[in-house]
Design a protein around this motif. Structure first.
Motif, mmCIF file in Angstrom:
data_model
loop_
_atom_site.group_PDB
_atom_site.id
_atom_site.type_symbol
_atom_site.label_atom_id
_atom_site.label_comp_id
_atom_site.label_asym_id
_atom_site.label_seq_id
_atom_site.Cartn_x
_atom_site.Cartn_y
_atom_site.Cartn_z
ATOM 1 N N LYS A 11 0.838 -1.207 0.000
ATOM 2 C CA LYS A 11 0.000 0.000 0.000
ATOM 3 C C LYS A 11 0.869 1.252 0.000
ATOM 4 O O LYS A 11 0.588 2.216 -0.709
ATOM 5 N N ILE A 12 1.921 1.234 0.819
ATOM 6 C CA ILE A 12 2.846 2.375 0.874
ATOM 7 C C ILE A 12 3.454 2.607 -0.504
ATOM 8 O O ILE A 12 3.465 3.726 -1.021
ATOM 9 N N SER A 36 4.177 7.392 12.840
ATOM 10 C CA SER A 36 5.482 6.890 13.252
ATOM 11 C C SER A 36 5.831 5.542 12.609
ATOM 12 O O SER A 36 6.891 5.398 12.004
ATOM 13 N N PRO A 37 4.961 4.524 12.701
ATOM 14 C CA PRO A 37 5.279 3.258 12.037
ATOM 15 C C PRO A 37 5.292 3.393 10.505
ATOM 16 O O PRO A 37 6.047 2.700 9.832
ATOM 17 N N CYS A 38 4.505 4.302 9.983
ATOM 18 C CA CYS A 38 4.498 4.544 8.539
ATOM 19 C C CYS A 38 5.872 5.039 8.087
ATOM 20 O O CYS A 38 6.450 4.527 7.121
ATOM 21 N N LEU A 39 6.409 6.012 8.805
ATOM 22 C CA LEU A 39 7.716 6.554 8.469
ATOM 23 C C LEU A 39 8.808 5.488 8.600
ATOM 24 O O LEU A 39 9.705 5.406 7.759
ATOM 25 N N ARG A 40 8.713 4.672 9.647
ATOM 26 C CA ARG A 40 9.695 3.588 9.830
ATOM 27 C C ARG A 40 9.672 2.638 8.627
ATOM 28 O O ARG A 40 10.714 2.215 8.130
ATOM 29 N N ARG A 41 8.481 2.316 8.155
ATOM 30 C CA ARG A 41 8.357 1.406 7.010
ATOM 31 C C ARG A 41 8.920 2.031 5.731
ATOM 32 O O ARG A 41 9.600 1.364 4.960
ATOM 33 N N LEU A 45 11.997 0.589 3.544
ATOM 34 C CA LEU A 45 11.896 0.319 2.103
ATOM 35 C C LEU A 45 13.003 1.047 1.336
ATOM 36 O O LEU A 45 13.548 0.520 0.364
ATOM 37 N N GLU A 46 13.347 2.248 1.784
ATOM 38 C CA GLU A 46 14.451 2.991 1.170
ATOM 39 C C GLU A 46 15.788 2.296 1.457
ATOM 40 O O GLU A 46 16.612 2.111 0.557
ATOM 41 N N LYS A 47 15.983 1.887 2.706
ATOM 42 C CA LYS A 47 17.238 1.248 3.108
ATOM 43 C C LYS A 47 17.451 -0.077 2.374
ATOM 44 O O LYS A 47 18.578 -0.415 2.021
ATOM 45 N N GLN A 48 16.370 -0.803 2.126
ATOM 46 C CA GLN A 48 16.460 -2.084 1.420
ATOM 47 C C GLN A 48 16.647 -1.900 -0.093
ATOM 48 O O GLN A 48 16.845 -2.870 -0.811
ATOM 49 N N GLY A 49 16.557 -0.654 -0.543
ATOM 50 C CA GLY A 49 16.713 -0.399 -1.973
ATOM 51 C C GLY A 49 15.468 -0.682 -2.787
ATOM 52 O O GLY A 49 15.515 -0.732 -4.018
ATOM 53 N N ILE A 50 14.340 -0.876 -2.133
ATOM 54 C CA ILE A 50 13.074 -1.092 -2.852
ATOM 55 C C ILE A 50 12.582 0.251 -3.385
ATOM 56 O O ILE A 50 12.178 0.355 -4.538
#
Length: 154
Positions: A11-12, A36-41, A45-50
């Motif tokens: 969804k994000i 807060s959990p939205c930003l963490r996700r 996703l950015e850190k994983q390169g997705i």
């Protein structure tokens, strides 16, 4: 490497692909998750390169580049060394928006944009044909674009 995306991640990604300039609050409201959990996700996703970046969709014609050309390129000797050299040189050509390594009778498919047929001819004569190891080049001109979608169907 495939990542296991849950429904919230999907969804994000779907919302950010639709509108990359959403604030975290707007995104969290749209997917029914607190900020807060939205930003963490999103950060995960950015850190994983997705999520690899954010960009603006720019109108190609209004920027003076109405011509789309799909170019098939065959190398004389498609060795790994020759392919690496070709790809590095193609990467430096601003007119080439996309380059795909292909199966079949040609080695690469390029998407090239140009302001006119004359400027495309200059690109072919001065740049593409001067690359080493080129056996064949075939150009197909697009009359128009029927569909453009950058959003992956998650």
């Amino acid at each position: 490497m495939a990542h296991n995306l849950d429904n919230i991640d999907k969804k994000i990604l779907d919302e950010l692909q639709r509108t990359g300039r959403l604030t975290n609050q707007e995104l969290s409201d749209r997917i029914a998750l607190s900020p807060s959990p939205c930003l963490r996700r999103v950060r995960a996703l950015e850190k994983q390169g997705i999520i690899t970046g954010y960009h603006a969709h720019v109108d190609q014609e209004k920027c003076g580049l109405p011509i789309n050309v799909f170019v098939l390129v065959k190398l004389e000797r498609p060795t790994e060394e020759n392919m690496v050299k070709f790809e590095a040189l193609i990467d430096q050509m601003d007119e080439v928006l996309e380059c795909f390594l292909m199966t079949g009778s040609h080695d690469y498919l390029l998407r090239v944009v140009s302001e006119s047929l004359k400027s495309y001819e200059r690109f072919i004569r001065r740049e593409l044909t001067r690359l080493p190891n080129i056996a064949a080049i075939e150009s197909s001109f697009a009359f128009g674009q029927v569909k453009r979608q950058t959003r992956l169907p998650l």
